[in-house]
Design an enzyme around this catalytic site. Structure first.
Site, PDB file in Angstrom:
ATOM      1  N   GLY A  44       0.781  -1.241   0.000  1.00  0.00           N
ATOM      2  CA  GLY A  44       0.000   0.000   0.000  1.00  0.00           C
ATOM      3  C   GLY A  44       0.813   1.291   0.000  1.00  0.00           C
ATOM      4  N   GLU A  99       3.630   4.520   5.364  1.00  0.00           N
ATOM      5  CA  GLU A  99       2.408   3.702   5.288  1.00  0.00           C
ATOM      6  C   GLU A  99       1.337   4.418   4.484  1.00  0.00           C
ATOM      7  OE1 GLU A  99       0.986   1.051   5.519  1.00  0.00           O
ATOM      8  OE2 GLU A  99       1.232  -0.023   7.398  1.00  0.00           O
ATOM      9  N   ASP A 100       0.453   3.648   3.860  1.00  0.00           N
ATOM     10  CA  ASP A 100      -0.698   4.281   3.211  1.00  0.00           C
ATOM     11  C   ASP A 100      -1.786   4.602   4.222  1.00  0.00           C
ATOM     12  OD1 ASP A 100      -1.117   1.568   3.605  1.00  0.00           O
ATOM     13  OD2 ASP A 100      -2.325   1.290   1.812  1.00  0.00           O
ATOM     14  N   ASP A 103      -5.028   1.798  10.563  1.00  0.00           N
ATOM     15  CA  ASP A 103      -6.415   1.498  10.898  1.00  0.00           C
ATOM     16  C   ASP A 103      -6.458   1.139  12.390  1.00  0.00           C
ATOM     17  OD1 ASP A 103      -9.027   0.525  10.830  1.00  0.00           O
ATOM     18  OD2 ASP A 103      -8.822  -0.309   8.842  1.00  0.00           O
ATOM     19  N   PHE A 152     -14.810   2.102   3.366  1.00  0.00           N
ATOM     20  CA  PHE A 152     -13.946   1.241   2.550  1.00  0.00           C
ATOM     21  C   PHE A 152     -13.282   2.113   1.475  1.00  0.00           C
ATOM     22  CE2 PHE A 152     -13.743  -3.376   0.885  1.00  0.00           C
ATOM     23  CZ  PHE A 152     -12.483  -3.151   0.360  1.00  0.00           C
ATOM     24  N   ASP A 159      -5.979  -1.100  -2.072  1.00  0.00           N
ATOM     25  CA  ASP A 159      -6.576  -1.996  -3.072  1.00  0.00           C
ATOM     26  C   ASP A 159      -7.968  -2.476  -2.695  1.00  0.00           C
ATOM     27  OD1 ASP A 159      -5.556  -3.675  -0.889  1.00  0.00           O
ATOM     28  OD2 ASP A 159      -6.091  -5.351  -2.187  1.00  0.00           O
ATOM     29  N   ARG A 165      -4.883  -0.085  -7.025  1.00  0.00           N
ATOM     30  CA  ARG A 165      -3.850   0.636  -6.288  1.00  0.00           C
ATOM     31  C   ARG A 165      -3.299   1.787  -7.129  1.00  0.00           C
ATOM     32  NH1 ARG A 165      -2.224  -2.648  -1.870  1.00  0.00           N
ATOM     33  NH2 ARG A 165      -2.368  -4.874  -2.259  1.00  0.00           N
TER      34      ARG A 165
HETATM   35  C1  PRP Z   1      -2.997  -2.235   5.283  1.00  0.00           C
HETATM   36  C2  PRP Z   1      -2.144  -0.987   5.483  1.00  0.00           C
HETATM   37  C3  PRP Z   1      -1.472  -1.263   6.788  1.00  0.00           C
HETATM   38  C4  PRP Z   1      -2.492  -2.075   7.559  1.00  0.00           C
HETATM   39  C5  PRP Z   1      -3.206  -1.173   8.488  1.00  0.00           C
HETATM   40  O1  PRP Z   1      -2.226  -3.216   4.680  1.00  0.00           O
HETATM   41  O2  PRP Z   1      -1.228  -0.804   4.441  1.00  0.00           O
HETATM   42  O3  PRP Z   1      -0.259  -1.962   6.635  1.00  0.00           O
HETATM   43  O4  PRP Z   1      -3.413  -2.608   6.599  1.00  0.00           O
HETATM   44  O5  PRP Z   1      -4.126  -1.880   9.265  1.00  0.00           O
HETATM   45  P1  PRP Z   1      -4.036  -1.940  10.850  1.00  0.00           P
HETATM   46  O6  PRP Z   1      -3.660  -0.587  11.367  1.00  0.00           O
HETATM   47  O7  PRP Z   1      -5.456  -2.323  11.237  1.00  0.00           O
HETATM   48  O8  PRP Z   1      -3.061  -2.990  11.250  1.00  0.00           O
HETATM   49  P2  PRP Z   1      -2.819  -4.557   4.029  1.00  0.00           P
HETATM   50  O9  PRP Z   1      -2.750  -5.673   5.054  1.00  0.00           O
HETATM   51  O10 PRP Z   1      -4.174  -4.270   3.450  1.00  0.00           O
HETATM   52  O11 PRP Z   1      -1.754  -4.895   2.894  1.00  0.00           O
HETATM   53  P3  PRP Z   1      -1.436  -4.093   1.526  1.00  0.00           P
HETATM   54  O12 PRP Z   1      -0.775  -2.794   1.905  1.00  0.00           O
HETATM   55  O13 PRP Z   1      -0.505  -5.005   0.784  1.00  0.00           O
HETATM   56  O14 PRP Z   1      -2.757  -3.871   0.811  1.00  0.00           O
END
Ligand code: PRP
Length: 182
Positions: A44, A99-100, A103, A152, A159, A165
């Site tokens: 991300g 980070e993107d 959450d 969402f 993604d 993305r």
């Molecule tokens: C997303 C995002 C963070 C994580 C955040 O990654 O990039 O790494 O989730 O969530 P959290 O704060 O609840 O832990 P994802 O697992 O979707 O992987 P990606 O970046 O490859 O899409």
């Protein structure tokens, strides 16, 4: 067509680019006289890393870490596995995590513990999006692009089933396009 799945655009391309420049300016000021290792969390963080790095005015190097959460598709569990580790040692380096989105904060909480054992000179976090309302653990976030609502979100690194993305803006996906069966 991509437009078919867009409910509404939350952050436009121009808004993202303007904010990214502001963040890069702030980072350049804060790290004056230092070198930064930009540590991108795959996948991300990729778009954000590329745009941000172009506007940072101190020397930067880049490395990548791949992590996979054992959670469901839309929720992470905090149990994290490293799928691709860093190539270089971070000992004595000024590490800025890119980070993107943050959450629950569980992924970063794990990562912060894992990385701080490797003795960086400093360890900070820069996220484009902060979904603060979902936070489950307290994370010291140093740079935030936008605080976002609990929807969402897709685009600019984020993604939907590994697609979209590449879209240059961040949008809310039409709910008819996904089933939330968590
Ligand atoms: C997303 C995002 C963070 C994580 C955040 O990654 O990039 O790494 O989730 O969530 P959290 O704060 O609840 O832990 P994802 O697992 O979707 O992987 P990606 O970046 O490859 O899409």
């Amino acid at each position: 067509m991509v437009m078919d799945i867009v409910e509404r655009i939350l952050i436009s391309e121009e808004e993202i680019q303007n904010r990214v420049r502001e963040l890069a300016e702030q980072i350049s000021e804060d790290y004056q006289g230092k070198e930064i290792l930009l540590l991108c969390i795959l996948k991300g963080g990729l778009m954000f890393l590329a745009d941000l790095a172009k506007h940072i005015e101190v020397p930067v190097s880049m490395d990548f870490i791949g992590i996979s959460s054992y959670g469901t598709a839309t929720q992470s569990s905090g149990v994290v596995r490293i799928t691709k580790d860093l190539e270089e040692s971070i000992e004595g380096k000024h590490v800025l995590i890119i980070e993107d989105i943050i959450d629950s904060g569980l992924t970063l909480s794990y990562l912060l513990n894992n990385l701080s054992i490797r003795k960086p000179a400093s360890l900070k976090i820069c996220t484009l999006l902060d979904k603060q309302v979902n936070r489950e653990v307290n994370i010291p976030v140093d740079y935030v692009g936008f605080t976002v609502p609990n929807e969402f979100l897709v685009g600019y690194g984020l993604d939907y089933s590994e697609l979209y993305r590449n879209i240059p803006y961040i949008f809310v996906i039409k709910s008819s396009y996904y089933t939330n069966d968590d």
